[in-house]
Design a protein around this motif. Sequence first.
Motif, PDB file in Angstrom:
ATOM      1  N   GLY A  47       0.819  -1.214   0.000  1.00  0.00           N
ATOM      2  CA  GLY A  47       0.000   0.000   0.000  1.00  0.00           C
ATOM      3  C   GLY A  47       0.847   1.255   0.000  1.00  0.00           C
ATOM      4  N   LEU A  48       1.898   1.252   0.822  1.00  0.00           N
ATOM      5  CA  LEU A  48       2.789   2.408   0.883  1.00  0.00           C
ATOM      6  C   LEU A  48       3.505   2.624  -0.446  1.00  0.00           C
ATOM      7  CD1 LEU A  48       4.078   4.679   2.508  1.00  0.00           C
ATOM      8  CD2 LEU A  48       5.754   3.030   3.399  1.00  0.00           C
ATOM      9  N   TRP A  49       3.920   1.530  -1.076  1.00  0.00           N
ATOM     10  CA  TRP A  49       4.610   1.646  -2.373  1.00  0.00           C
ATOM     11  C   TRP A  49       3.694   2.243  -3.438  1.00  0.00           C
ATOM     12  CZ3 TRP A  49       5.309  -2.578  -6.521  1.00  0.00           C
ATOM     13  CH2 TRP A  49       6.243  -2.152  -7.486  1.00  0.00           C
ATOM     14  N   THR A  50       2.459   1.749  -3.501  1.00  0.00           N
ATOM     15  CA  THR A  50       1.537   2.291  -4.498  1.00  0.00           C
ATOM     16  C   THR A  50       1.245   3.770  -4.234  1.00  0.00           C
ATOM     17  OG1 THR A  50      -0.415   1.605  -3.228  1.00  0.00           O
ATOM     18  CG2 THR A  50       0.423   0.058  -4.875  1.00  0.00           C
ATOM     19  N   GLY A  51       0.983   4.106  -2.973  1.00  0.00           N
ATOM     20  CA  GLY A  51       0.644   5.483  -2.631  1.00  0.00           C
ATOM     21  C   GLY A  51       1.784   6.451  -2.829  1.00  0.00           C
TER      22      GLY A  51
END
Length: 322
Positions: free
Chosen positions: A175-179
């Motif tokens: 999630g952090l990578w996508t965001g």
Amino acid sequence: MSGLALTATIAALAFALRHLPGFTAFSPMILAIVIGMAFHNLVGTPVSAKAGVAFSMRKVLRFAIILLGLQLTAAQVAEVGVGGVALIAATLVSTFAFTLWLGRLIGVERPLAELIAAGTSICGASAVIATNTVTRAPDEDVAYAVACVTVFGSIAMFGYPLLQAGLGLDAHAYGLWTGASIHEIAQVVAAAFQGGQQAGEFGTVAKLTRVMMLAPMVITLGLAARARTTGSGQQAGGAPMPWFVLGFVAMVALNSVVTIPPEAKAAIVTLTTFLLTMALAAMGLETDFRKLRAKGIRPLFLGLGAFLFIATFSLMAVKLLG
């Protein structure tokens, strides 16, 4: 037809198209600029519409960016944590600096390089058109930059879910990578939720935290533009200060202390997207394909380089953060 009515009509058409098979993956903003460009180059934008189109590109856009602040709260930023916010900020600044450097290296004009840098590092088309309030690049540059972030953001949207398992990313890390790295909010949501509910929610919050950084970035670019203008011997007032961005910050603060009913918030989100879509429609109505082709393929390579950099840099940072 007045220019304001024309941009609103195109925006409404873009919203309608999203419900058709094959178009659901695209944001209405992207569809609107494509429709606007097609209309201008195939039919021609009426002279009587020019004033309304300009109003959409300036006043409507700035009001929409202010409203964008109501999609973020200080509490959401806190959920990301100090480490997450630092990672997002480092990714943003590094990507922006790298894109400007690569632009100089391959011979892309600074205004266009700034727009591609903003769209890649912050929030896609919204950042491109917000940054252009201080960069003041030709409309063809704006269209090219929007095209770049659309193409590579779409590639990320479809490609990231295929990489999650192979990269060994849990829901939080994914999630952090996508965001932290995918261009548009809609693209982040689409990619993040492929990793599950937790990944989707965290990716969305991380992305909105990144959107909040639009304000200091645009203000910094405005100050830099003023400094360059003054240094070149021109009048100091030549480069505008984006004071409307402070309205964006004020709306974030308001949203943090006042509870807006869910129904009202949903309506505000829809209105904000519609107004941004009108602004992109106006950009399309001012875009001449002949001038766009004259830009050549170098800016496309710049967009690709920026995309690969932000994807790799943020992934390494996520891995280091653990």
